[in-house]
Enzyme design. Structure first.
Site, PDB file in Angstrom:
ATOM      1  CE  LYS A   1      -4.536   0.608   0.430  1.00 23.46           C
ATOM      2  NZ  LYS A   1      -5.403  -0.365  -0.104  1.00 23.46           N
TER       3      LYS A   1
ATOM      4  N   GLY B   1     -20.637   6.497   2.931  1.00 21.70           N
ATOM      5  CA  GLY B   1     -19.654   6.941   1.989  1.00 21.70           C
ATOM      6  C   GLY B   1     -20.348   7.093   0.534  1.00 21.70           C
TER       7      GLY B   1
ATOM      8  N   GLY C   1     -18.078   7.509  -2.399  1.00 27.07           N
ATOM      9  CA  GLY C   1     -17.199   7.532  -3.469  1.00 27.07           C
ATOM     10  C   GLY C   1     -17.249   6.329  -4.288  1.00 27.07           C
ATOM     11  CG  ASN C   2     -15.029   3.662  -7.670  1.00 26.77           C
ATOM     12  OD1 ASN C   2     -14.725   2.394  -7.146  1.00 26.77           O
ATOM     13  ND2 ASN C   2     -15.122   3.768  -8.866  1.00 26.77           N
TER      14      ASN C   2
HETATM   15  N1  GLU Z   1      -7.237   0.041  -3.522  1.00 30.07           N
HETATM   16  C1  GLU Z   1      -7.807  -1.113  -3.592  1.00 30.07           C
HETATM   17  C2  GLU Z   1      -7.856  -2.002  -2.532  1.00 30.07           C
HETATM   18  O1  GLU Z   1      -7.903  -1.651  -1.421  1.00 30.07           O
HETATM   19  C3  GLU Z   1      -7.424  -1.908  -4.838  1.00 30.07           C
HETATM   20  C4  GLU Z   1      -5.882  -2.313  -4.840  1.00 30.07           C
HETATM   21  C5  GLU Z   1      -5.455  -2.951  -6.291  1.00 30.07           C
HETATM   22  O2  GLU Z   1      -6.203  -2.744  -7.175  1.00 30.07           O
HETATM   23  O3  GLU Z   1      -4.607  -3.032  -6.307  1.00 30.07           O
HETATM   24  O4  GLU Z   1      -8.206  -3.187  -2.461  1.00 30.07           O
END
Ligand code: GLU
Length: 428
Positions: free
Chosen positions: A107, A219, A221-222
């Site tokens: 992350k 929320g 958002g997306n």
């Molecule tokens: N940010 C998204 C998650 O928390 C997607 C991560 C990704 O596609 O690598 O799962």
């Protein structure tokens, strides 16, 4: 993010420790999996539009890559911290393992508020982030993606910087790219749709007809928007959703008893999903304090905003009507609140299972990018549904067989898979 409540990394470690004890993992494996393998913390100097230079703080944490390259999003948020990124990287490891895709967990983040940055300034942050990490990330090492307040445009800037540095085309370096520029059909919808695929399966187990159920969502958002859309296609009614108000620096809940209209709300929202209160009132929505989403007398709650949202101080507000919680966000429920939910017998679809649709589709995107051959949208969504449904079934069957809470059952599967990969490689 340093939201009120528990430190998310302490929470991720506590969840791990509980299941490590159930699995009777050896000491070295525990030590290895409790902590990230690698962490990067760095400065990103940016020449701002007014000519001054501002230094932003960036992070990337690679929690584990025994099963494949690290994978996970990059968040832009003013309250980002290293510990939050550590927690989210850890959860990515378990997320990729529970859906059984050959990727590890990572992350990233930058402490910044895109609400107050021009497009050019955001582009410079993206390029600066990649310049600091160009040797430590890549299609075979660590593959970033969008997350809170980052979009396809940010991913494309990052890809462009990476390709400039390495001198070639590497579309498999990053996912969540725009369709037509190496992105996959269905990636935008994937996380929210994935949440609803798991809800659909859970409702079958609970013997409930989706078309007769109601839901309240935190929320806008997306993840939230696409979860609401697909859930409504199944016939369900969303009576309430909440959204962050940048002006007031707090959130509000928007309620319409006969069902909210996503397109209508999107039309009066900013690009981060902040809904305009006055316009919503004109359209007949009740505008309530942010926490009202959790008090709705519905069948299903979908926290799809940030971590630390369902806590000891508000968990008792959950109405007796609630039968199912599907965590669209990462880490929305603190361990204290989780115990209450478990005790009350509410069916829980834990975050790293419920929201795994995003990364699963990212994996499909990476496969397509590496092959330079792109699939039709329906093909992507069918594969996504199959992957999410089989992951859900594996977890729910284990939970049933071993009489485990769903979160613990999902952890048992994930931790076993990752521990096995570490053993097989001879790491521990
Ligand atoms: N940010 C998204 C998650 O928390 C997607 C991560 C990704 O596609 O690598 O799962």
């Amino acid at each position: 993010m340093a939201t009120k409540g528990v430190n998310p990394f302490a929470m991720a470690q506590a969840q791990f420790d509980k299941v490590a004890a159930i699995l009777d993992l050896d000491e070295a494996t525990r030590e290895l999996l409790r902590w990230p393998l690698r962490e990067y913390s760095f400065a990103i100097p940016v020449r701002m539009d007014d000519g001054r230079t501002k230094v932003f703080r960036g992070f990337r944490v690679q929690h584990n890559d025994a099963r494949g390259p690290a994978k996970g999003g990059i968040r832009f948020h003013p309250q980002e911290t290293l510990d939050t990124v550590r927690a989210l990287a850890t959860w990515m490891t378990w997320k990729c393992a529970v859906v059984d895709i050959p990727l590890g967990g990572g992350k990233g983040g930058v402490i910044c508020d895109p609400h107050n940055l021009s497009q050019r300034e955001q582009e410079q942050i993206c390029r600066g982030w990649v310049r600091q990490l160009a040797r430590n990330v890549g299609p075979l090492q660590d593959v970033p993606a969008p997350d809170v307040m980052t979009s396809a445009q940010h991913m494309l800037w990052m890809l462009d910087e990476y390709e400039r540095i390495h001198g070639g085309h590497f579309p498999g370096f990053i996912t969540g790219k725009p369709v037509g520029a190496g992105g996959s059909q269905g990636r935008t919808e994937a996380t929210g749709y994935g949440v609803v695929y798991t809800i659909r399966e859970a409702l079958k187990l609970l013997g409930l007809d989706a078309a007769k159920t109601t839901a309240s969502v935190q929320g806008f958002g997306n993840v939230s928007q696409y979860a609401i859309r697909l859930y409504q296609q199944l016939g369900g009614t969303v009576t309430c959703c909440s959204s962050w108000d940048q002006g007031d620096q707090t959130s509000y809940a928007f309620r319409k008893k006969d069902g909210i209209d996503v397109d209508q709300l999107v039309a009066i929202s900013d690009r981060f999903g902040g809904i305009d209160k006055a316009k919503a009132k004109d359209l007949g929505y009740e505008v309530l304090p942010g926490d009202a989403w959790i008090e709705e007398p519905v069948d299903i709650l979908i926290p799809a905003a940030l971590e630390n949202q369902v806590r000891g101080d508000n968990v008792e507000k959950i109405q007796p009507t609630v039968k199912l919680i599907a965590e669209g966000a990462n880490g929305p429920t603190t361990p204290e609140a989780d115990q209450v939910i478990h005790r009350r017998g509410i069916y829980m679809i834990p975050d790293f299972l419920a929201n795994a649709g995003g990364v699963t589709c990212s994996y499909f995107e990476q496969v397509q990018s590496n092959l330079n051959f792109y699939w039709e949208k329906q093909e992507v969504l069918t594969k996504l549904d199959t992957a999410m449904t089989s992951a859900f079934k594996a977890v729910s069957e284990l939970a049933e067989k071993r009489k485990l809470y769903m979160r613990d059952a999902a952890y048992v599967i994930s931790i076993n898979r990752v521990a096995q990969a570490c053993h097989d490689r001879g790491w521990v």
